[in-house]
Design an enzyme around this catalytic site. Structure first.
Site, PDB file in Angstrom:
ATOM      1  N   LEU A   1      10.909  -7.639   7.185  1.00 18.37           N
ATOM      2  CA  LEU A   1       9.874  -8.365   7.957  1.00 18.37           C
ATOM      3  C   LEU A   1       8.616  -9.139   8.940  1.00 18.37           C
ATOM      4  O   LEU A   1       8.683  -8.368   9.633  1.00 18.37           O
ATOM      5  CB  LEU A   1      10.639 -10.399   8.879  1.00 18.37           C
ATOM      6  CG  LEU A   1      12.343  -9.859   7.938  1.00 18.37           C
ATOM      7  CD1 LEU A   1      13.180 -10.396   9.652  1.00 18.37           C
ATOM      8  CD2 LEU A   1      12.992 -10.544   6.805  1.00 18.37           C
ATOM      9  N   ARG A   2       8.107  -9.789   8.254  1.00 22.44           N
ATOM     10  CA  ARG A   2       6.862  -9.950   9.116  1.00 22.44           C
ATOM     11  C   ARG A   2       6.465 -10.942   9.036  1.00 22.44           C
ATOM     12  O   ARG A   2       6.970 -11.510   9.391  1.00 22.44           O
ATOM     13  CB  ARG A   2       5.364  -9.649   7.898  1.00 22.44           C
ATOM     14  CG  ARG A   2       5.217  -8.262   7.252  1.00 22.44           C
ATOM     15  CD  ARG A   2       4.718  -8.595   6.146  1.00 22.44           C
ATOM     16  NE  ARG A   2       4.643  -9.875   5.292  1.00 22.44           N
ATOM     17  CZ  ARG A   2       4.167 -10.106   3.980  1.00 22.44           C
ATOM     18  NH1 ARG A   2       2.898  -9.952   4.250  1.00 22.44           N
ATOM     19  NH2 ARG A   2       4.606 -11.070   3.242  1.00 22.44           N
ATOM     20  N   GLU A   3       6.350 -10.764  10.803  1.00 20.00           N
ATOM     21  CA  GLU A   3       5.932 -11.948  11.819  1.00 20.00           C
ATOM     22  C   GLU A   3       5.043 -12.824  11.468  1.00 20.00           C
ATOM     23  O   GLU A   3       4.237 -12.458  10.120  1.00 20.00           O
ATOM     24  CB  GLU A   3       5.092 -12.100  13.187  1.00 20.00           C
ATOM     25  CG  GLU A   3       6.311 -10.953  13.568  1.00 20.00           C
ATOM     26  CD  GLU A   3       6.555 -10.688  15.177  1.00 20.00           C
ATOM     27  OE1 GLU A   3       4.464 -11.416  15.856  1.00 20.00           O
ATOM     28  OE2 GLU A   3       7.211  -9.971  16.283  1.00 20.00           O
TER      29      GLU A   3
ATOM     30  N   LYS B   1      12.787   2.864   7.097  1.00 17.39           N
ATOM     31  CA  LYS B   1      12.367   1.945   7.729  1.00 17.39           C
ATOM     32  C   LYS B   1      10.802   2.603   8.411  1.00 17.39           C
ATOM     33  O   LYS B   1       9.571   1.906   8.540  1.00 17.39           O
ATOM     34  CB  LYS B   1      13.087   1.454   8.906  1.00 17.39           C
ATOM     35  CG  LYS B   1      12.395   0.657  10.067  1.00 17.39           C
ATOM     36  CD  LYS B   1      11.964  -0.919   8.992  1.00 17.39           C
ATOM     37  CE  LYS B   1      10.848  -1.685  10.387  1.00 17.39           C
ATOM     38  NZ  LYS B   1      11.051  -2.472  11.009  1.00 17.39           N
TER      39      LYS B   1
ATOM     40  N   GLU C   1      15.129  -4.116   8.994  1.00 10.80           N
ATOM     41  CA  GLU C   1      14.384  -4.734   8.784  1.00 10.80           C
ATOM     42  C   GLU C   1      12.299  -4.767   8.197  1.00 10.80           C
ATOM     43  O   GLU C   1      12.684  -3.987   8.271  1.00 10.80           O
ATOM     44  CB  GLU C   1      14.316  -6.415   9.598  1.00 10.80           C
ATOM     45  CG  GLU C   1      14.093  -6.322  10.812  1.00 10.80           C
ATOM     46  CD  GLU C   1      12.703  -5.913  10.961  1.00 10.80           C
ATOM     47  OE1 GLU C   1      11.581  -6.934  10.402  1.00 10.80           O
ATOM     48  OE2 GLU C   1      12.032  -5.709  12.011  1.00 10.80           O
TER      49      GLU C   1
ATOM     50  N   ALA D   1      -9.777  -4.046   5.818  1.00  4.55           N
ATOM     51  CA  ALA D   1     -10.302  -3.173   7.582  1.00  4.55           C
ATOM     52  C   ALA D   1     -10.238  -4.483   8.431  1.00  4.55           C
ATOM     53  O   ALA D   1     -10.632  -5.269   7.661  1.00  4.55           O
ATOM     54  CB  ALA D   1     -11.605  -3.101   7.422  1.00  4.55           C
TER      55      ALA D   1
ATOM     56  N   LYS E   1      -2.591 -11.124  15.007  1.00  2.00           N
ATOM     57  CA  LYS E   1      -2.934 -11.313  13.934  1.00  2.00           C
ATOM     58  C   LYS E   1      -2.580 -12.530  13.703  1.00  2.00           C
ATOM     59  O   LYS E   1      -2.366 -13.548  14.783  1.00  2.00           O
ATOM     60  CB  LYS E   1      -1.623 -10.647  12.704  1.00  2.00           C
ATOM     61  CG  LYS E   1      -0.071 -10.718  13.138  1.00  2.00           C
ATOM     62  CD  LYS E   1       0.256 -10.279  11.707  1.00  2.00           C
ATOM     63  CE  LYS E   1       1.635 -10.545  11.129  1.00  2.00           C
ATOM     64  NZ  LYS E   1       2.378 -10.628   9.871  1.00  2.00           N
TER      65      LYS E   1
ATOM     66  N   CYS F   1       5.202  -3.431  15.881  1.00  6.62           N
ATOM     67  CA  CYS F   1       6.309  -2.446  15.311  1.00  6.62           C
ATOM     68  C   CYS F   1       5.406  -1.299  15.136  1.00  6.62           C
ATOM     69  O   CYS F   1       5.825   0.044  15.026  1.00  6.62           O
ATOM     70  CB  CYS F   1       6.960  -3.151  13.532  1.00  6.62           C
ATOM     71  SG  CYS F   1       8.128  -4.072  13.859  1.00  6.62           S
TER      72      CYS F   1
ATOM     73  N   GLY G   1      -1.747  -4.026  15.975  1.00  4.39           N
ATOM     74  CA  GLY G   1      -1.251  -4.071  16.732  1.00  4.39           C
ATOM     75  C   GLY G   1       0.419  -4.177  16.363  1.00  4.39           C
ATOM     76  O   GLY G   1       0.951  -4.416  15.194  1.00  4.39           O
TER      77      GLY G   1
HETATM   78  C1  UDX Z   1       4.995  -4.847   9.805  1.00  3.90           C
HETATM   79  C2  UDX Z   1       6.029  -4.621   9.096  1.00  3.90           C
HETATM   80  O1  UDX Z   1       4.810  -4.897   8.021  1.00  3.90           O
HETATM   81  C3  UDX Z   1       7.508  -5.177   8.539  1.00  3.90           C
HETATM   82  O2  UDX Z   1       7.337  -4.294   7.015  1.00  3.90           O
HETATM   83  C4  UDX Z   1       8.473  -5.040   9.847  1.00  3.90           C
HETATM   84  O3  UDX Z   1       9.642  -4.998   9.886  1.00  3.90           O
HETATM   85  C5  UDX Z   1       7.791  -5.113  10.910  1.00  3.90           C
HETATM   86  O4  UDX Z   1       6.598  -5.000  11.055  1.00  3.90           O
HETATM   87  P1  UDX Z   1       4.203  -6.950  11.523  1.00  3.90           P
HETATM   88  O5  UDX Z   1       4.312  -6.251  12.645  1.00  3.90           O
HETATM   89  O6  UDX Z   1       4.623  -8.847  11.394  1.00  3.90           O
HETATM   90  O7  UDX Z   1       4.967  -6.156  10.530  1.00  3.90           O
HETATM   91  O8  UDX Z   1       3.035  -7.529  10.949  1.00  3.90           O
HETATM   92  P2  UDX Z   1       2.240  -6.464   9.944  1.00  3.90           P
HETATM   93  O9  UDX Z   1       2.092  -8.107   8.896  1.00  3.90           O
HETATM   94  O10 UDX Z   1       2.020  -5.611   8.615  1.00  3.90           O
HETATM   95  O11 UDX Z   1       0.965  -6.426  10.750  1.00  3.90           O
HETATM   96  C6  UDX Z   1       0.438  -5.774  11.120  1.00  3.90           C
HETATM   97  C7  UDX Z   1      -0.909  -4.779  11.928  1.00  3.90           C
HETATM   98  O12 UDX Z   1      -1.522  -4.410  10.660  1.00  3.90           O
HETATM   99  C8  UDX Z   1      -1.418  -6.240  12.101  1.00  3.90           C
HETATM  100  O13 UDX Z   1      -1.821  -5.576  13.533  1.00  3.90           O
HETATM  101  C9  UDX Z   1      -2.805  -6.335  10.968  1.00  3.90           C
HETATM  102  O14 UDX Z   1      -4.168  -7.415  11.962  1.00  3.90           O
HETATM  103  C10 UDX Z   1      -2.867  -5.398  10.727  1.00  3.90           C
HETATM  104  N1  UDX Z   1      -3.020  -5.216   9.353  1.00  3.90           N
HETATM  105  C11 UDX Z   1      -2.578  -5.693   8.280  1.00  3.90           C
HETATM  106  C12 UDX Z   1      -4.581  -4.700   9.067  1.00  3.90           C
HETATM  107  O15 UDX Z   1      -5.550  -4.617  10.623  1.00  3.90           O
HETATM  108  N2  UDX Z   1      -4.894  -4.975   7.526  1.00  3.90           N
HETATM  109  C13 UDX Z   1      -3.974  -5.840   6.788  1.00  3.90           C
HETATM  110  O16 UDX Z   1      -4.465  -4.970   5.628  1.00  3.90           O
HETATM  111  C14 UDX Z   1      -2.685  -5.061   7.035  1.00  3.90           C
END
Ligand code: UDX
Length: 432
Positions: free
Chosen positions: A153-155, A207, A151, A255, A324, A263, A260
């Site tokens: 998927l982003r939360e 993945k 998967e 930035a 997030k 994943c 966190g």
């Molecule tokens: C992630 C992956 O994107 C997804 O494809 C995977 O299957 C599961 O893990 P998720 O953990 O839900 O998804 O959140 P994501 O939106 O990817 O953000 C992860 C972390 O990165 C967060 O802490 C977010 O704040 C941080 N982030 C993201 C940044 O600091 N800057 C960015 O530009 C993007």
């Protein structure tokens, strides 16, 4: 098609509901009775925009069912998705696959007809091979096929990500399963989703490599932001200037605090552990993990500096504590490092999160949950914007300041520095 989703967490529940919405018969099964009984009442145990509505709709039209009876659910289904957790092993860095193998044992004794068994959970390379070995002990090879279909998927965006995926990755080299899987995903492929068929091991690694790369991108921009702070450059100019290069791309160049979630932290550690097993040094990812761990320390240093190293009895507000926006998930959120550290230095913390009270802080003295933004800010010395919820994007700070003015540390660069400073507030942000 008759589908069974084992595990009703973020991955299993979202995928199950979305598959039901595409017209399949789906049973979502979980060993947690209370979770299943609330789902049957239409109550969704996690915060995910749009999920509740889809659950209710598909439960009512009977395409979606919930059960705690794993054996029966497997017997009734043709396609079994394993969606249980693969957290980091306690005291280690590799993925704990005990939940996966417990489920596989149950599947092994319930194969009554040909079934496709799919790992949707993130599992290390060669896990599919191990599952196949276990299933072969009790079942003939022509009775099952083990496929990897990770998967992405982003939360907070999970339903959109399921419905309009950048790509669908299916790892299998068995003709029969390839055909069934393509058919299952055909409604999304016909809407433009790229479909990638690879070997099972490649799908497993895609993945991990994707998550490690995204974590690298974030860590990279965070480090460049540190340099921007020292050189009077706005990090946003850098993100735009870099992102316009199609080879780089503009996304994931924001930035902020340490990354966190459920994943990135666990998957970066797990891929290192897999590489160690195969005697390969992933030095870039190792540096990313270190840099990200250091990030919270670095931001804490900035907070100490902003408050002139006098934290005793200082009132600090956290706006948002999840990792997030648009999620209630606290897993590996940088607030879990920063808040206890600030308390240790003598500060008092009030937090407001749109998803409410967090049990993670319940045992820490001097951490209070506020019911509103206003309540959390009143009397504050420093307001830290920790997550980028829309709720925090147009706060009228002036009206909340009362007699004393607080300092604002915007860790998500939500506000224009100029505008906030013009209102008479001391304002700090990231990389500008
Ligand atoms: C992630 C992956 O994107 C997804 O494809 C995977 O299957 C599961 O893990 P998720 O953990 O839900 O998804 O959140 P994501 O939106 O990817 O953000 C992860 C972390 O990165 C967060 O802490 C977010 O704040 C941080 N982030 C993201 C940044 O600091 N800057 C960015 O530009 C993007």
């Amino acid at each position: 098609m008759k589908l069974c989703m084992i595990g009703t967490g973020y991955v299993g529940l979202v995928s199950g509901v979305c598959f039901a919405d595409l017209g399949n018969d789906v049973i979502c099964v979980d060993k947690d009775f209370s979770k299943i009984s609330s789902l049957k009442k239409g109550r969704v145990p996690i915060y995910e925009p749009g999920l509740s509505e889809l659950v209710i709709k598909n439960y009512k039209n009977k395409r979606l069912r919930f059960s705690t009876d794993l054996k029966k659910s497997i017997i009734q289904s043709d396609i079994i998705f394993i969606c249980v957790g693969t957290p980091t092993k306690k005291g280690g860095s590799s993925a704990d696959l005990s939940q996966i193998f417990n489920v596989v044992k149950e599947i092994s004794s319930s194969i009554n007809k040909f079934k496709i068994i799919i790992t949707k959970s993130t599992v290390p390379v060669t896990t599919g091979d191990e599952i196949e070995k276990i299933l072969s002990k009790k079942n003939k090879k022509n009775k099952f096929s083990v496929v990897s279909n990770p998967e992405f998927l982003r939360e907070g965006e999970a339903i959109r990500d399921f419905t309009y995926p950048d790509r669908i990755v299916v790892g299998s080299n068995e003709k029969k399963s390839i055909k069934i899987m393509r058919n299952l995903y055909s409604p999304l492929i016909s809407k433009g989703a790229q479909y990638v068929n690879t070997s099972r091991r490649a799908a497993e690694l895609i993945k991990y490599a994707s998550n490690a790369f995204l974590a690298t991108k974030i860590t990279f921009i965070n480090e460049i932001a540190n340099l921007c702070e020292k050189t009077g450059i706005n990090i946003e100019d850098i993100s735009i200037g870099m992102g316009l290069d199609k080879r780089i791309g503009s996304r994931f160049l924001r930035a902020g605090p340490a990354y966190g979630g459920s994943c990135f932290p666990k998957d970066t550690k797990a891929i290192i552990s897999t590489a160690d097993k195969f005697k390969t040094n992933l030095s870039v990812i190792k540096s990313v993990i270190k840099s990200n761990e250091n990030r919270s320390k670095l931001l804490l240093e900035r907070v100490y500096k902003i408050l002139n190293k006098r934290l005793k009895n200082k009132q600090i507000t956290f706006l948002g504590v999840t990792f997030k926006a648009n999620t209630d998930d606290m897993r590996d959120s940088s607030s879990l490092i920063m808040i206890p550290a600030l308390i240790k230095k003598g500060a008092k913390v009030n937090y407001y999160d749109p998803t409410g009270y967090k049990k993670e802080f319940s045992k820490i003295k001097n951490v209070k949950n506020s019911a509103t933004i206003k309540e959390s800010i009143i009397g504050s010395d420093l307001v830290i914007i920790h997550t980028e919820w829309n709720d925090f994007k147009s706060i009228n700070f002036k009206s909340l300041a009362r007699s004393k003015k607080f300092i604002i540390f915007d860790m998500r660069n939500i506000y224009s520095a100029k505008k906030i400073k013009n209102q008479g507030f001391k304002y700090y942000s990231i990389g500008r």
